[in-house]
Design an enzyme around this catalytic site. Structure first.
Site, mmCIF file in Angstrom:
data_model
loop_
_atom_site.group_PDB
_atom_site.id
_atom_site.type_symbol
_atom_site.label_atom_id
_atom_site.label_comp_id
_atom_site.label_asym_id
_atom_site.label_seq_id
_atom_site.Cartn_x
_atom_site.Cartn_y
_atom_site.Cartn_z
ATOM 1 N N SER A 142 0.854 -1.197 0.000
ATOM 2 C CA SER A 142 0.000 0.000 0.000
ATOM 3 C C SER A 142 0.885 1.240 0.000
ATOM 4 O O SER A 142 2.004 1.212 0.526
ATOM 5 C CB SER A 142 -0.866 0.010 1.267
ATOM 6 O OG SER A 142 -1.515 1.260 1.405
ATOM 7 N N TYR A 156 -1.630 -0.712 10.363
ATOM 8 C CA TYR A 156 -1.778 -1.202 8.980
ATOM 9 C C TYR A 156 -0.600 -0.732 8.123
ATOM 10 O O TYR A 156 0.007 -1.520 7.386
ATOM 11 C CB TYR A 156 -3.104 -0.684 8.428
ATOM 12 C CG TYR A 156 -3.327 -0.870 6.950
ATOM 13 C CD1 TYR A 156 -3.812 -2.071 6.447
ATOM 14 C CD2 TYR A 156 -3.074 0.172 6.053
ATOM 15 C CE1 TYR A 156 -4.029 -2.229 5.080
ATOM 16 C CE2 TYR A 156 -3.291 0.021 4.695
ATOM 17 C CZ TYR A 156 -3.772 -1.184 4.210
ATOM 18 O OH TYR A 156 -3.984 -1.339 2.867
HETATM 19 P P1 NAP Z 1 -11.551 -5.711 0.550
HETATM 20 O O1 NAP Z 1 -12.455 -5.209 -0.521
HETATM 21 O O2 NAP Z 1 -11.874 -5.449 1.984
HETATM 22 O O3 NAP Z 1 -11.359 -7.282 0.350
HETATM 23 C C1 NAP Z 1 -10.553 -8.001 1.227
HETATM 24 C C2 NAP Z 1 -10.398 -9.416 0.743
HETATM 25 O O4 NAP Z 1 -9.511 -10.097 1.656
HETATM 26 C C3 NAP Z 1 -11.712 -10.179 0.738
HETATM 27 O O5 NAP Z 1 -11.740 -11.022 -0.390
HETATM 28 C C4 NAP Z 1 -11.638 -10.995 2.028
HETATM 29 O O6 NAP Z 1 -12.306 -12.245 1.960
HETATM 30 C C5 NAP Z 1 -10.151 -11.262 2.121
HETATM 31 N N1 NAP Z 1 -9.725 -11.584 3.484
HETATM 32 C C6 NAP Z 1 -9.850 -10.827 4.596
HETATM 33 N N2 NAP Z 1 -9.368 -11.496 5.662
HETATM 34 C C7 NAP Z 1 -8.942 -12.709 5.202
HETATM 35 C C8 NAP Z 1 -8.361 -13.834 5.810
HETATM 36 N N3 NAP Z 1 -8.133 -13.885 7.118
HETATM 37 N N4 NAP Z 1 -8.064 -14.900 5.031
HETATM 38 C C9 NAP Z 1 -8.309 -14.876 3.694
HETATM 39 N N5 NAP Z 1 -8.850 -13.832 3.070
HETATM 40 C C10 NAP Z 1 -9.165 -12.755 3.814
HETATM 41 O O7 NAP Z 1 -10.064 -5.156 0.346
HETATM 42 P P2 NAP Z 1 -9.288 -4.533 -0.906
HETATM 43 O O8 NAP Z 1 -9.392 -3.067 -0.806
HETATM 44 O O9 NAP Z 1 -9.641 -5.232 -2.169
HETATM 45 O O10 NAP Z 1 -7.797 -4.891 -0.467
HETATM 46 C C11 NAP Z 1 -7.021 -5.901 -1.075
HETATM 47 C C12 NAP Z 1 -5.560 -5.598 -0.762
HETATM 48 O O11 NAP Z 1 -5.228 -4.305 -1.270
HETATM 49 C C13 NAP Z 1 -5.236 -5.565 0.740
HETATM 50 O O12 NAP Z 1 -3.986 -6.166 0.973
HETATM 51 C C14 NAP Z 1 -5.191 -4.073 1.052
HETATM 52 O O13 NAP Z 1 -4.373 -3.792 2.153
HETATM 53 C C15 NAP Z 1 -4.625 -3.548 -0.246
HETATM 54 N N6 NAP Z 1 -4.869 -2.109 -0.451
HETATM 55 C C16 NAP Z 1 -6.117 -1.635 -0.696
HETATM 56 C C17 NAP Z 1 -6.295 -0.272 -0.890
HETATM 57 C C18 NAP Z 1 -7.635 0.351 -1.180
HETATM 58 O O14 NAP Z 1 -7.716 1.601 -1.274
HETATM 59 N N7 NAP Z 1 -8.704 -0.425 -1.313
HETATM 60 C C19 NAP Z 1 -5.191 0.589 -0.814
HETATM 61 C C20 NAP Z 1 -3.949 0.057 -0.550
HETATM 62 C C21 NAP Z 1 -3.781 -1.291 -0.388
HETATM 63 P P3 NAP Z 1 -13.840 -12.458 2.468
HETATM 64 O O15 NAP Z 1 -14.672 -11.450 1.740
HETATM 65 O O16 NAP Z 1 -14.164 -13.866 2.062
HETATM 66 O O17 NAP Z 1 -13.869 -12.288 3.939
#
Ligand code: NAP
Length: 247
Positions: A142, A156
């Site tokens: 991130s 985080y």
């Molecule tokens: P999200 O929409 O909240 O989705 C999170 C995903 O992770 C879901 O598929 C969830 O599965 C899964 N997950 C959560 N806990 C888990 C566990 N214990 N074991 C296996 N799977 C798990 O998040 P996102 O925004 O797409 O984020 C994805 C990645 O991008 C993360 O690493 C996040 O830190 C990074 N990121 C995101 C942003 C942003 O602005 N969105 C920015 C920087 C970095 P379930 O739905 O089945 O629970």
């Protein structure tokens, strides 16, 4: 057909990457934790395009679940060629004074230990050292690793800083064994993760401070992940792509 494991592929960036990977000819392992139905919808979409995919439950914060996940992949898909270490969490926005050790343990168990154990199991299957054919690992970090996320989630941000160090170190450790390790650093992407921090419309609050004056989409992050995952980036390892609208 090459196989790609994407952790946390039921929603958000992981789900968008799963669909793009299938479009580009990969068989996709759609790992999920709580949202079986959402994971199955991703699999159904891939199968409807004529692709191959399976939804496999595993809590990435548990080493034994990761080991079982890989055993299921061995049985269903045989070889593994790409790991996208995407699963990640954050918790309610707050300052360090109100964070306890159990919160830090939860964050680090998924965001850091989980990614490292997933990579360990991938190496055992991909490395020339173990008779594998090589492969690619993409760690989803991130922009927070560089900003530190003060007043929102220092825990985080610190976990993502660890992922940047991990990506650098591991890339050098296994470069000769046919495995490339790279990172993607998104920010301000429209997904559910911001609601978990207690501010579902965080991206819209911040967007005027982003040079491009808008948030990003999961599909835009998926494009960067897929470039690093594929042979198109064959001479890149230990590097990062920021997908942050210019921030
Ligand atoms: P999200 O929409 O909240 O989705 C999170 C995903 O992770 C879901 O598929 C969830 O599965 C899964 N997950 C959560 N806990 C888990 C566990 N214990 N074991 C296996 N799977 C798990 O998040 P996102 O925004 O797409 O984020 C994805 C990645 O991008 C993360 O690493 C996040 O830190 C990074 N990121 C995101 C942003 C942003 O602005 N969105 C920015 C920087 C970095 P379930 O739905 O089945 O629970």
């Amino acid at each position: 057909m090459k196989t790609m494991l994407i952790t946390g592929a039921s929603r958000g960036i992981g789900a968008a990457t799963a669909l793009l990977a299938a479009e580009q000819g990969f068989a996709v392992v759609v790992n999920y934790h709580k949202n079986k139905q959402a994971a199955e919808e991703v699999v159904n979409k891939i199968q409807a395009m004529g692709g191959k995919a399976a939804a496999i439950h595993a809590d990435i914060s548990e080493e034994k679940e990761i080991i079982r996940l890989y055993k299921e992949i061995d049985e269903i898909f045989g070889d593994l060629h790409v790991l996208v270490n995407n699963a990640g969490i954050l918790e309610q926005q707050s300052r360090l004074e109100t964070m306890d050790a159990s919160r830090l343990t939860r964050i680090f168990a998924i965001n850091v230990t989980g990614q490292m154990i997933c990579a360990r199991e991938a190496i055992k299957r991909m490395s020339f050292k173990y008779g594998g054919k090589g492969g690619s690992i993409v760690n989803v970090s991130s922009l927070a690793s560089k900003t530190g996320s003060p007043n929102e989630y220092i825990d985080y941000a610190t976990s993502k800083g660890a992922i940047d160090s991990f990506t650098k170190g591991l890339s050098k450790e296994i470069a000769e064994e046919g495995i490339r390790v790279n990172g993607v650093r998104p920010a301000f992407i429209y997904t559910d993760i911001h609601a978990d921090g207690g501010e579902a419309d965080r991206v819209d609050r911040i967007k005027n401070n982003i040079p491009m004056k808008r948030g990003g989409t999961p599909e835009e992050v998926a494009e960067a992940i897929m470039w690093l995952a594929s042979e198109k980036s064959s001479y890149s390892t230990g590097t990062f792509i920021d997908v942050t609208g210019g921030r």
